[in-house]
Design a protein around this motif. Sequence first.
Motif, PDB file in Angstrom:
ATOM      1  N   GLU A  85       0.803  -1.216   0.000  1.00  0.00           N
ATOM      2  CA  GLU A  85       0.000   0.000   0.000  1.00  0.00           C
ATOM      3  C   GLU A  85       0.843   1.276   0.000  1.00  0.00           C
ATOM      4  N   HIS A  86       2.111   1.145   0.376  1.00  0.00           N
ATOM      5  CA  HIS A  86       2.931   2.346   0.519  1.00  0.00           C
ATOM      6  C   HIS A  86       3.743   2.699  -0.708  1.00  0.00           C
ATOM      7  N   ARG A  87       4.143   1.668  -1.447  1.00  0.00           N
ATOM      8  CA  ARG A  87       4.969   1.982  -2.615  1.00  0.00           C
ATOM      9  C   ARG A  87       4.853   0.874  -3.647  1.00  0.00           C
TER      10      ARG A  87
END
Lengths: 144, 144
Positions: A81-83
């Motif tokens: 979800e972050h990168r």
Amino acid sequence: MSRNINHNDAATKRLLECGIKPSVQRVEIMNYLMTHFTHPTVEEVYSSLCHKIQTLSRTTVYNTLRLFSEHKAALMITIDEHRVCYDGDTHPHVHFYCKECGKVIDFMNESAPVMPANLEIEGNRVDEMQLYYKGVCADCQRFN
Amino acid sequence: MSRNINHNDAATKRLLECGIKPSVQRVEIMNYLMTHFTHPTVEEVYSSLCHKIQTLSRTTVYNTLRLFSEHKAALMITIDEHRVCYDGDTHPHVHFYCKECGKVIDFMNESAPVMPANLEIEGNRVDEMQLYYKGVCADCQRFN
DNA sequence: ATGGGTGCAAAGGATTTGCAACATT
DNA sequence: AATGTTGCAAATCCTTTGCACCCAT
């Protein structure tokens, strides 16, 4: 040094096959993807290559990896979800994401969806399928 | 107005079943998810509810949706490289992402992986499976 | 000399964090 | 009173954009 030349030949070949004009940067980035199966992020590719190509910029890594995925020369993975991260292996296989450490692992023995040619569902043109598993990896279970 | 009360009862029930303490904000957000199958982003949930709950903050929406997905009360979808979105329908189904407009569509007739209980692969504990398709939706094909 | 490729600096946007205020038991 | 929840503002981090430079054709 001849090892390296061979690698880069393979990378160049792959780029040409995918209709991408090879440049020094593109060949090095493709070579990196073809020799590292760690699902690297932009940052990882950048910091691994910026010593070898002194002028390399993050922008170029962003542009290049995006170009690769648009030409199906690499896989863009959005499981984290972050990168975003990338995979040089474009054969169908399952990706596992560890929610603890963020690591992405290949599951080669799980059956993965195979993309048929010209798939259209309810009028929508499908041109990519990815199966993601999420959980906690063996290492993280051990340490918690 | 009684319609609304019924909806919120269902939302409260769902929260309790998933072990989440119901608060005004949580119930409203769950209610939103249970009545909108548009795979809303944090921003969409926020701007849809901030008039109803005047003091609502984005932070709370972030926290709440994350909490829901941790308790399997909602599905976190990472198919869009730019932002996360959520789905109130936790039954297995395939998600399609349009690369042009960013829309996420459910494919209910495609066979989706069903999560078996206690799945462990090569020592890694799996607790979620998602199948993503990507391509260009019917609308975007029409307009291009 | 033309067009694509590269890289810097700045902007943009999504998400998280720290902390204080608040509600509920 | 204690605990968990909320919300504001600021910070952070990833990614994109605009533009100038450069390289190869």
